[in-house]
Design a protein around this motif. Structure first.
Motif, short mmCIF file in Angstrom:
data_model
loop_
_atom_site.label_atom_id
_atom_site.label_comp_id
_atom_site.label_asym_id
_atom_site.label_seq_id
_atom_site.Cartn_x
_atom_site.Cartn_y
_atom_site.Cartn_z
N GLY A 242 -2.49 -13.07 2.67
CA GLY A 242 -3.66 -12.27 3.04
C GLY A 242 -3.31 -10.80 2.95
N ALA A 243 -4.31 -10.00 2.59
CA ALA A 243 -4.08 -8.54 2.51
C ALA A 243 -5.40 -7.83 2.76
N ARG A 244 -5.34 -6.76 3.55
CA ARG A 244 -6.53 -5.96 3.79
C ARG A 244 -6.14 -4.51 4.00
N VAL A 245 -7.06 -3.64 3.67
CA VAL A 245 -6.82 -2.20 3.78
C VAL A 245 -7.09 -1.75 5.21
N GLN A 246 -6.19 -0.90 5.73
CA GLN A 246 -6.40 -0.25 7.02
C GLN A 246 -6.03 1.21 6.82
N LYS A 247 -7.05 2.06 6.79
CA LYS A 247 -6.88 3.48 6.45
C LYS A 247 -6.25 3.56 5.06
N ASN A 248 -5.14 4.24 4.87
CA ASN A 248 -4.51 4.31 3.54
C ASN A 248 -3.35 3.33 3.41
N MET A 249 -3.27 2.40 4.32
CA MET A 249 -2.20 1.40 4.32
C MET A 249 -2.78 0.03 4.00
N VAL A 250 -1.88 -0.93 3.81
CA VAL A 250 -2.31 -2.31 3.61
C VAL A 250 -1.61 -3.19 4.64
N LEU A 251 -2.39 -4.03 5.28
CA LEU A 251 -1.83 -5.03 6.19
C LEU A 251 -1.63 -6.31 5.39
N LEU A 252 -0.40 -6.83 5.42
CA LEU A 252 -0.03 -7.99 4.61
C LEU A 252 0.37 -9.16 5.49
N LYS A 253 -0.13 -10.33 5.14
CA LYS A 253 0.35 -11.58 5.72
C LYS A 253 1.15 -12.25 4.62
N LEU A 254 2.47 -12.30 4.81
CA LEU A 254 3.38 -12.81 3.79
C LEU A 254 3.86 -14.21 4.17
N ALA A 255 3.99 -15.09 3.18
CA ALA A 255 4.45 -16.45 3.42
C ALA A 255 5.84 -16.42 4.06
N GLY A 256 6.02 -17.22 5.10
CA GLY A 256 7.31 -17.31 5.76
C GLY A 256 7.54 -16.26 6.83
N VAL A 257 6.63 -15.32 6.98
CA VAL A 257 6.75 -14.28 8.01
C VAL A 257 5.70 -14.60 9.07
N VAL B 178 1.41 2.44 0.64
CA VAL B 178 1.06 2.09 -0.73
C VAL B 178 1.46 3.21 -1.69
N TRP B 179 2.17 2.85 -2.76
CA TRP B 179 2.58 3.80 -3.79
C TRP B 179 1.81 3.60 -5.08
N MET B 180 0.71 2.88 -5.00
CA MET B 180 -0.15 2.64 -6.15
C MET B 180 -1.31 3.64 -6.09
N ASP B 181 -2.17 3.61 -7.09
CA ASP B 181 -3.30 4.55 -7.10
C ASP B 181 -4.23 4.36 -5.91
N SER B 182 -4.37 3.12 -5.45
CA SER B 182 -5.22 2.87 -4.28
C SER B 182 -4.72 1.66 -3.52
#
Length: 176
Positions: free
Chosen positions: A51-66, A24-28
């Motif tokens: 879908g998106a959720r925080v895991q430590k300082n990263m984000v786990l993303l569920k993206l359409a089509g993936v 993540v390159w945003m503030d949080s």
């Protein structure tokens, strides 16, 4: 102003359902989880976020089509973008990218030091890279004692250098 802003980068896959892990390159990280659509290729390719959720300082993303780890791995190292209008800012907040290219001037005398060319993170604070007229880039910490006022609407960053910060600067080094 850019319509699409860099907000992170996909670094790996996660699990067996095609989730990806994003730096993540945003503030949080929470700010990224609020986005409903991310983009690739500078904003050309939309990626709806299922879908998106925080895991430590990263984000786990569920993206359409993936849907598979293999599909997720094709996105590894891709930069993610967000639409400017999808990221709410409070009064007095600015996007760092909007500060690049601004004139850096002395808060007391108005003398122009140069142009803000880059902003880096050190962990303790940000560092402003200022290109002077002599072509040299000098660094200034983004701390309240140095950065007095950010005024992107005026095209200015006003600073008050700490003693010794620009001691190598001569009259010819300032921009006119």
């Amino acid at each position: 102003m850019k319509q699409f802003l860099e907000c992170g980068r996909i670094v790996s896959t996660h699990g067996v359902r095609g989730e990806v892990k994003a730096e993540v390159w945003m503030d949080s990280p929470q700010e990224m989880t609020a986005l409903k659509t991310l983009y690739l290729e500078g904003g050309k390719t939309p990626l709806p976020v299922q879908g998106a959720r925080v895991q430590k300082n990263m984000v786990l993303l569920k993206l359409a089509g993936v849907e598979t780890p293999e599909a997720g791995s094709l996105l590894r190292q891709k930069v993610l973008y967000a639409r400017r209008e999808d990221i709410p800012l409070k009064k007095g907040q600015y996007f760092l990218q909007d500060l690049i290219g601004l004139a850096v001037v002395d808060a007391d005398s108005g003398r122009r030091y140069g142009t803000l060319t880059e902003i880096t993170e050190t962990g303790a604070n940000r560092v402003y890279h200022i290109r002077f007229a002599d072509g040299k880039v000098r660094l200034a910490p983004d701390i309240p004692q140095v950065v007095i006022r950010l005024a992107p609407e005026e095209g200015l960053v006003e600073i008050r250098p700490l003693p010794g910060l620009f001691d190598d600067v001569t009259e010819d080094d300032y921009e006119v």
